[in-house]
Design a protein around this motif. Structure first.
Motif, PDB file in Angstrom:
ATOM      1  N   ALA A  64       0.841  -1.206   0.000  1.00 32.88           N
ATOM      2  CA  ALA A  64       0.000   0.000   0.000  1.00 32.88           C
ATOM      3  C   ALA A  64       0.871   1.249   0.000  1.00 32.88           C
ATOM      4  CB  ALA A  64      -0.933  -0.003   1.205  1.00 32.88           C
ATOM      5  N   VAL A  65       1.614   1.427  -1.083  1.00 39.84           N
ATOM      6  CA  VAL A  65       2.555   2.544  -1.197  1.00 39.84           C
ATOM      7  C   VAL A  65       1.993   3.589  -2.153  1.00 39.84           C
ATOM      8  CG1 VAL A  65       4.898   3.240  -1.786  1.00 39.84           C
ATOM      9  CG2 VAL A  65       4.476   0.969  -0.797  1.00 39.84           C
ATOM     10  N   SER A  66       1.854   4.820  -1.663  1.00 40.06           N
ATOM     11  CA  SER A  66       1.431   5.948  -2.494  1.00 40.06           C
ATOM     12  C   SER A  66       2.553   6.973  -2.518  1.00 40.06           C
ATOM     13  CB  SER A  66       0.155   6.584  -1.934  1.00 40.06           C
ATOM     14  OG  SER A  66      -0.890   5.630  -1.821  1.00 40.06           O
ATOM     15  N   SER A  67       2.464   7.924  -3.448  1.00 44.88           N
ATOM     16  CA  SER A  67       3.529   8.921  -3.540  1.00 44.88           C
ATOM     17  C   SER A  67       3.007  10.204  -4.160  1.00 44.88           C
ATOM     18  CB  SER A  67       4.700   8.384  -4.372  1.00 44.88           C
ATOM     19  OG  SER A  67       4.283   8.146  -5.709  1.00 44.88           O
ATOM     20  N   THR A  68       3.747  11.280  -3.918  1.00 42.25           N
ATOM     21  CA  THR A  68       3.444  12.566  -4.539  1.00 42.25           C
ATOM     22  C   THR A  68       4.714  13.403  -4.588  1.00 42.25           C
ATOM     23  OG1 THR A  68       2.080  14.568  -4.437  1.00 42.25           O
ATOM     24  CG2 THR A  68       2.788  13.632  -2.340  1.00 42.25           C
ATOM     25  N   THR A  69       4.794  14.253  -5.608  1.00 42.06           N
ATOM     26  CA  THR A  69       5.887  15.222  -5.693  1.00 42.06           C
ATOM     27  C   THR A  69       5.405  16.612  -5.286  1.00 42.06           C
ATOM     28  OG1 THR A  69       5.378  15.584  -8.039  1.00 42.06           O
ATOM     29  CG2 THR A  69       7.089  13.952  -7.521  1.00 42.06           C
ATOM     30  N   ASP A  70       4.152  16.705  -4.849  1.00 44.52           N
ATOM     31  CA  ASP A  70       3.562  17.986  -4.451  1.00 44.52           C
ATOM     32  C   ASP A  70       3.290  17.978  -2.949  1.00 44.52           C
ATOM     33  OD1 ASP A  70       2.226  20.339  -4.088  1.00 44.52           O
ATOM     34  OD2 ASP A  70       0.590  19.895  -5.490  1.00 44.52           O
ATOM     35  N   PRO A  71       4.125  18.626  -2.153  1.00 43.63           N
ATOM     36  CA  PRO A  71       3.943  18.599  -0.696  1.00 43.63           C
ATOM     37  C   PRO A  71       2.659  19.279  -0.228  1.00 43.63           C
ATOM     38  CG  PRO A  71       5.626  20.195  -1.308  1.00 43.63           C
ATOM     39  CD  PRO A  71       5.303  19.434  -2.550  1.00 43.63           C
ATOM     40  N   ARG A  72       2.059  20.099  -1.069  1.00 40.29           N
ATOM     41  CA  ARG A  72       0.855  20.826  -0.663  1.00 40.29           C
ATOM     42  C   ARG A  72      -0.361  19.922  -0.503  1.00 40.29           C
ATOM     43  NH1 ARG A  72       1.281  25.065  -5.501  1.00 40.29           N
ATOM     44  NH2 ARG A  72       1.706  23.029  -6.473  1.00 40.29           N
ATOM     45  N   VAL A  73      -0.321  18.726  -1.072  1.00 38.08           N
ATOM     46  CA  VAL A  73      -1.483  17.835  -0.985  1.00 38.08           C
ATOM     47  C   VAL A  73      -1.401  16.884   0.210  1.00 38.08           C
ATOM     48  CG1 VAL A  73      -1.703  17.907  -3.491  1.00 38.08           C
ATOM     49  CG2 VAL A  73      -0.498  15.983  -2.427  1.00 38.08           C
ATOM     50  N   VAL A  74      -0.276  16.874   0.903  1.00 41.78           N
ATOM     51  CA  VAL A  74      -0.041  15.846   1.923  1.00 41.78           C
ATOM     52  C   VAL A  74      -1.049  15.924   3.062  1.00 41.78           C
ATOM     53  CG1 VAL A  74       1.596  14.956   3.617  1.00 41.78           C
ATOM     54  CG2 VAL A  74       2.398  15.667   1.356  1.00 41.78           C
TER      55      VAL A  74
END
Length: 216
Positions: free
Chosen positions: A36-46
């Protein structure tokens, strides 16, 4: 107990503005068995994502444009009831480690990171996080059981005191009174506190067997 399967099924979010770092960590985790690994390059959505999904672990880069990892931790802090955040920070700056820990991060890894160290720290953090969550869930269920049991006892007490008959509850082993109703107190002329712990014979009610025959 927390099993290895529980750890591999834990939800993880990778946050890094560099896609190559995200891809590397995703490959490392998924090839190890994490599901269950997710990722993002946008810290504003965390913060919004964490509010919705309640990740078991957030792997967070500290140096990102627009919104730093420190800002991300400040944003998710109100979402956590614990003293520490489920955050593993990744940084190349030694002085950033102390600041991150002071803000509530649980652990850190240094860049460039060693895959074995990263996996070890992730596994340890998840085990602690899941165990803490399991304990909190158990305590919640226990508190609910206590409330339900207390309500049952209160209903039983109300029913006992509603009757004019004298009711005596005795311990089968010691023959001591463990409870009496208002009718029993009136019959014997003693307050409840003085009757509890007394044996039936001591207060003039006869032996327990005789009481049973009398009740029959």
């Amino acid at each position: 107990m927390i099993s290895q399967t529980d750890i591999f099924n834990a939800s993880i979010l990778i946050v890094d503005d560099q896609p190559v770092n995200v891809e590397l960590l995703e490959f490392l985790l998924k090839s190890t068995g994490y599901t269950a690994v997710s990722s993002t390059t946008d810290p504003r959505v965390v913060a919004g994502w964490h509010a919705e999904h309640q990740y078991d672990l957030i792997i967070l880069d500290l140096q990102m444009p627009g919104m730093s990892g420190f800002d991300v931790m400040e944003a998710i802090r109100p979402l956590e009831t614990e003293a520490w955040l489920p955050v593993l920070v990744v940084t190349a700056q030694p002085d950033h480690k102390i600041k991150a820990l002071e803000l509530g991060a649980r652990d850190f890894v240094s860049k460039p990171f060693d895959p074995v160290e990263v996996l070890t720290r992730i596994g340890n953090m998840l085990e602690v996080r899941l165990l803490h969550r399991e304990t909190r869930s158990y305590n919640t269920r226990l508190e609910q059981t206590v409330r339900e049991r207390t309500a049952e006892l209160q209903r039983f007490r109300s029913a006992m005191d509603a009757t004019a008959d004298a009711i005596f509850l005795l311990d089968a082993g010691s023959a001591e009174l463990v409870d009496v109703n208002d009718g029993a107190c009136r019959m014997l002329g003693y307050p409840r506190a003085e009757l509890l712990g007394q044996t039936a014979s001591r207060i003039g009610l006869g032996a327990p067997a005789a009481l049973c025959e009398r009740a029959a």
